[in-house]
Design an enzyme around this catalytic site. Sequence first.
Site, mmCIF file in Angstrom:
data_model
loop_
_atom_site.group_PDB
_atom_site.id
_atom_site.type_symbol
_atom_site.label_atom_id
_atom_site.label_comp_id
_atom_site.label_asym_id
_atom_site.label_seq_id
_atom_site.Cartn_x
_atom_site.Cartn_y
_atom_site.Cartn_z
ATOM 1 N N HIS A 77 -7.511 -3.296 9.396
ATOM 2 C CA HIS A 77 -6.188 -2.638 10.239
ATOM 3 C C HIS A 77 -6.624 -1.176 10.134
ATOM 4 O O HIS A 77 -6.665 -0.467 9.094
ATOM 5 C CB HIS A 77 -5.012 -2.797 9.403
ATOM 6 C CG HIS A 77 -4.339 -4.203 9.627
ATOM 7 N ND1 HIS A 77 -2.969 -4.626 9.312
ATOM 8 C CD2 HIS A 77 -4.824 -5.281 10.115
ATOM 9 C CE1 HIS A 77 -2.783 -5.778 9.466
ATOM 10 N NE2 HIS A 77 -4.060 -6.490 10.431
ATOM 11 N N TYR A 206 6.411 -0.701 9.088
ATOM 12 C CA TYR A 206 7.447 -0.487 7.937
ATOM 13 C C TYR A 206 8.663 -0.068 8.634
ATOM 14 O O TYR A 206 8.532 0.917 9.372
ATOM 15 C CB TYR A 206 6.755 0.515 7.110
ATOM 16 C CG TYR A 206 5.715 0.002 6.126
ATOM 17 C CD1 TYR A 206 4.203 -0.237 6.454
ATOM 18 C CD2 TYR A 206 5.850 -0.352 4.809
ATOM 19 C CE1 TYR A 206 3.133 -0.774 5.710
ATOM 20 C CE2 TYR A 206 4.849 -0.712 3.763
ATOM 21 C CZ TYR A 206 3.778 -0.775 4.462
ATOM 22 O OH TYR A 206 2.792 -1.107 3.466
ATOM 23 N N PRO A 298 6.170 -2.196 -4.458
ATOM 24 C CA PRO A 298 5.323 -2.668 -3.452
ATOM 25 C C PRO A 298 4.983 -1.875 -2.024
ATOM 26 O O PRO A 298 4.047 -2.123 -1.278
ATOM 27 C CB PRO A 298 5.436 -4.153 -3.155
ATOM 28 C CG PRO A 298 6.798 -4.203 -3.508
ATOM 29 C CD PRO A 298 7.337 -3.259 -4.492
ATOM 30 N N TYR A 390 -2.641 5.813 1.739
ATOM 31 C CA TYR A 390 -2.582 4.480 1.999
ATOM 32 C C TYR A 390 -3.833 3.948 2.007
ATOM 33 O O TYR A 390 -4.129 2.792 1.487
ATOM 34 C CB TYR A 390 -1.892 4.118 3.329
ATOM 35 C CG TYR A 390 -1.405 2.737 3.613
ATOM 36 C CD1 TYR A 390 0.053 2.425 3.119
ATOM 37 C CD2 TYR A 390 -1.987 1.758 4.145
ATOM 38 C CE1 TYR A 390 0.304 1.151 3.635
ATOM 39 C CE2 TYR A 390 -1.686 0.565 4.248
ATOM 40 C CZ TYR A 390 -0.305 0.222 3.963
ATOM 41 O OH TYR A 390 0.159 -1.095 3.907
HETATM 42 C C1 PHB Z 1 1.966 -8.107 2.114
HETATM 43 O O1 PHB Z 1 1.261 -8.169 3.082
HETATM 44 O O2 PHB Z 1 2.215 -9.028 1.163
HETATM 45 C C2 PHB Z 1 2.339 -6.821 1.872
HETATM 46 C C3 PHB Z 1 1.603 -5.588 2.652
HETATM 47 C C4 PHB Z 1 1.860 -4.480 2.422
HETATM 48 C C5 PHB Z 1 2.934 -3.920 1.398
HETATM 49 C C6 PHB Z 1 3.423 -5.044 0.604
HETATM 50 C C7 PHB Z 1 3.034 -6.237 0.795
HETATM 51 O O3 PHB Z 1 3.199 -2.795 1.254
#
Ligand code: PHB
Length: 395
Positions: A77, A206, A298, A390
């Site tokens: 990505h 997001y 997360p 990131y």
């Molecule tokens: C996921 O795909 O589980 C995932 C991706 C990005 C994040 C958290 C979880 O910030």
Amino acid sequence: MAPDLTRTTVGIVGAGPAGLMLSHLLARAGIESVVVDNRTRAQIEGTSRAGILEADSVRLLTDTGVSDRVLREGRRHAGIELRFEGAGHRIDFQELVGESVWLYPQTDVFTDLADARERDGADVRFGIAGTRVVDLTTERPGILFDDADGRPHEVRCDILVGADGAHGVCRSAVPEASRTHHFRAYPFAWFGVLVEAPPSAPELVYTHSRRGFALISQRTETVQRMYFQCDPDEDPADWSDDRIWSELQARVDGPDGFSLKEGPVTDRSVLRFRSLVCEPMRYGSMLLAGDAAHTVPPTGAKGLNLALADVRVLAEAVESAVRGRDRGALDTYGPRALRRVWRAQHFSYWMTSMLHRLPDATEFDVRRQLGELAAVVDSAAGSTYLAEAYTGWPG
Ligand code: PHB
């Protein structure tokens, strides 16, 4: 019954990605280790975890000979989308910092590492019980446990590593007077689902909305992973498929007409989260790595990447200590690892607070967040910080 005794150089508690990667790196340096875990392989493989790998994490897997499956089956990505006020704004990592991330679930990282350790003949014991760590302030610390048949075992080592996660025995074996916990709780959680549906977007979305945060992630052409902010006490059993889809659709809804492709929900769970750093990361002959030493929310996708970064630094410190017969070399680990840990803590906290709705949010709070998001997406400086953090800091 006298315990069955094993002697080794490094005893590792926890066979998740941190413990197994450390064991792999040490083996490449000619250093023996034994890894133990209370969970069976099937239990670890059956847990849904996050799915984003930084470029350096991918290189660690491929360049050290674990596996190149991530390059074949993972998805590169080159950016993410930030969505707010019903409109999407792409953050182009490639253009901003010349890096990408890989969507490759932690379960697959674990499988690759467990296979590689088995292929290389490592001593990894899954499915044990009653693990305890002892004699941590001596030069011969030990791991005591019972095997699946109830027989007692003892592993004696020169260096012990606690890679047994946020709820493991290692961190709590450090006396309270010898550790400081820097901790932050959040008044919300994530409702995570796995769904059988085609992808709704090519990259992660997001989403900030007045109903709360949502994240649209992917797994395969037919299975997707999505999350929405919920109350920490939410009961997954109260959520029908219809209720889940209408909440997710409401959060991503907007004038551009974006909507999610729906399908049956095959897994649902509530993930509570918090920020925690335990300092120092060493107590006597024991060093902590990964979630055993720190936890991040997360939102920044940093947990697994931090664990892998920890053990890269830790393997070097252990190698110097073992080769130079100098335990002082172990002291380089914590301070080096913590520089990255605190940056990641800030980034994860920042992403979380910019995108989630506080339970008592006022219109001021919401407008301030929207101003912050606009300042990120409308400015090369703002979006470059996000892209750099990131995709992962070098070193
Ligand atoms: C996921 O795909 O589980 C995932 C991706 C990005 C994040 C958290 C979880 O910030």
